[in-house]
Motif scaffolding. Structure first.
Motif, PDB file in Angstrom:
ATOM      1  N   ASN A 120      50.763  46.513  51.702  1.00 13.49           N
ATOM      2  CA  ASN A 120      50.335  47.042  50.403  1.00 13.49           C
ATOM      3  C   ASN A 120      51.226  46.512  49.276  1.00 13.49           C
ATOM      4  O   ASN A 120      50.742  46.133  48.203  1.00 13.49           O
ATOM      5  CB  ASN A 120      50.378  48.566  50.410  1.00 13.49           C
ATOM      6  N   ALA A 121      52.533  46.481  49.555  1.00 15.23           N
ATOM      7  CA  ALA A 121      53.500  46.063  48.530  1.00 15.23           C
ATOM      8  C   ALA A 121      53.354  44.589  48.164  1.00 15.23           C
ATOM      9  O   ALA A 121      53.392  44.231  46.984  1.00 15.23           O
ATOM     10  CB  ALA A 121      54.919  46.349  49.010  1.00 15.23           C
ATOM     11  N   LYS A 123      50.731  42.730  48.532  1.00 17.40           N
ATOM     12  CA  LYS A 123      49.434  42.543  47.862  1.00 17.40           C
ATOM     13  C   LYS A 123      49.573  42.871  46.379  1.00 17.40           C
ATOM     14  O   LYS A 123      49.049  42.148  45.515  1.00 17.40           O
ATOM     15  CB  LYS A 123      48.376  43.432  48.505  1.00 17.40           C
ATOM     16  N   ASP A 124      50.276  43.949  46.071  1.00 17.49           N
ATOM     17  CA  ASP A 124      50.501  44.328  44.678  1.00 17.49           C
ATOM     18  C   ASP A 124      51.422  43.330  43.981  1.00 17.49           C
ATOM     19  O   ASP A 124      51.232  43.010  42.804  1.00 17.49           O
ATOM     20  CB  ASP A 124      51.115  45.726  44.595  1.00 17.49           C
ATOM     21  N   GLY A 127      49.271  40.177  43.600  1.00 25.03           N
ATOM     22  CA  GLY A 127      47.933  40.395  43.067  1.00 25.03           C
ATOM     23  C   GLY A 127      46.864  39.674  43.868  1.00 25.03           C
ATOM     24  O   GLY A 127      45.860  39.213  43.322  1.00 25.03           O
ATOM     25  N   SER A 131      46.335  40.550  52.108  1.00 23.23           N
ATOM     26  CA  SER A 131      47.763  40.399  52.409  1.00 23.23           C
ATOM     27  C   SER A 131      48.010  40.637  53.887  1.00 23.23           C
ATOM     28  O   SER A 131      47.299  41.402  54.535  1.00 23.23           O
ATOM     29  CB  SER A 131      48.609  41.363  51.572  1.00 23.23           C
ATOM     30  N   ASN A 157      45.906  43.926  54.837  1.00 32.31           N
ATOM     31  CA  ASN A 157      45.197  44.612  53.766  1.00 32.31           C
ATOM     32  C   ASN A 157      44.118  43.650  53.303  1.00 32.31           C
ATOM     33  O   ASN A 157      44.398  42.648  52.662  1.00 32.31           O
ATOM     34  CB  ASN A 157      46.151  44.950  52.614  1.00 32.31           C
ATOM     35  N   ASN A 160      41.687  45.954  50.160  1.00 32.67           N
ATOM     36  CA  ASN A 160      42.070  47.372  50.135  1.00 32.67           C
ATOM     37  C   ASN A 160      41.659  48.159  51.379  1.00 32.67           C
ATOM     38  O   ASN A 160      41.784  49.382  51.402  1.00 32.67           O
ATOM     39  CB  ASN A 160      41.538  48.062  48.876  1.00 32.67           C
TER      40      ASN A 160
END
Length: 218
Positions: A120-121, A123-124, A127, A131, A157, A160
């Motif tokens: 998750n991290a 991917k953020d 952007g 991921s 991920n 999402n």
């Protein structure tokens, strides 16, 4: 009698050497097949992501950047690969990926929870649409003192939708790393070819049987 014993001993040595060579050749063929399979999957995944105009990023711990290295070995990777981080140590996971220290203390750095947090991290951070993260113990001793040697968690991920897989490898350090990389690539490749609800096919505009189509994934 001595000559007879020598002949028997020599024959045994020859047979043993031949058996060892066969085992070595078989292992070499297995490794080559695995490498070729992974290359093919990366190539197909690369093509699929480029056509879908989708991007990917990676966060690696125990594999030390080998997933990213395999991805960028193909021309055109810059069209879909945004980047990766090697957060090998616990402090680097906290500083670079902002993984909650309390969660690491609660679950352990080699755990499905932290693998999910990492995917998750990253991917953020980049952007990206997709991921991959990986954390585990691949060496001769447990890095965190909690999880067994050979235990690896891989999280993907995909638009999402997050999944985590657990693996237990039982080979030497380098073979365990290669196996972990292969699994990460293989599972991402499979995800890209799954149902329209979550796969790249929906991004490409393919329709489900009986109607529907277009739009983003789950």
């Amino acid at each position: 009698m001595k000559i007879f014993n020598y002949v028997i001993f020599a024959s045994f040595c020859v047979l043993n050497a031949q058996s060892s060579q066969r085992d070595y050749n078989e292992e070499l063929r297995y490794q080559n097949d695995a490498i070729n399979k992974m290359k093919k999957e990366i190539e197909e995944l690369s093509s699929k992501l480029r056509k879908a105009n989708m991007t990917i990023s990676v966060a690696e711990s125990c594999t030390g950047g080998r997933i990213a290295s395999n991805i960028v070995s193909f021309e055109g990777a810059s069209e879909f690969f945004l980047g990766g981080v090697v957060t090998y140590s616990t402090p680097s996971k906290i500083r670079i990926l902002n993984i909650d220290k309390k969660r690491i203390e609660q679950y352990g750095v080699v755990s499905p929870e932290i693998a999910k947090d990492m995917s998750n991290a990253v991917k953020d951070l980049f952007g990206s649409d997709i991921s991959i993260s990986i954390t585990g113990n691949v060496g001769s001793k447990s890095g965190d003192g909690l999880s067994p040697i050979g235990q690896v968690f891989i999280s993907i991920n995909f638009m999402n939708k997050v999944d985590v897989w657990k693996f237990n490898f039982n080979d030497d350090r380098n073979t365990n790393i290669e196996s972990a990389v292969s699994k990460a690539v293989s599972y991402t490749h499979l995800r890209a070819h799954e149902t329209p609800e979550h796969g790249v096919c929906r991004r490409l505009g393919e329709k489900k049987k009986g109607g529907g189509g277009g739009g983003g994934g789950g």
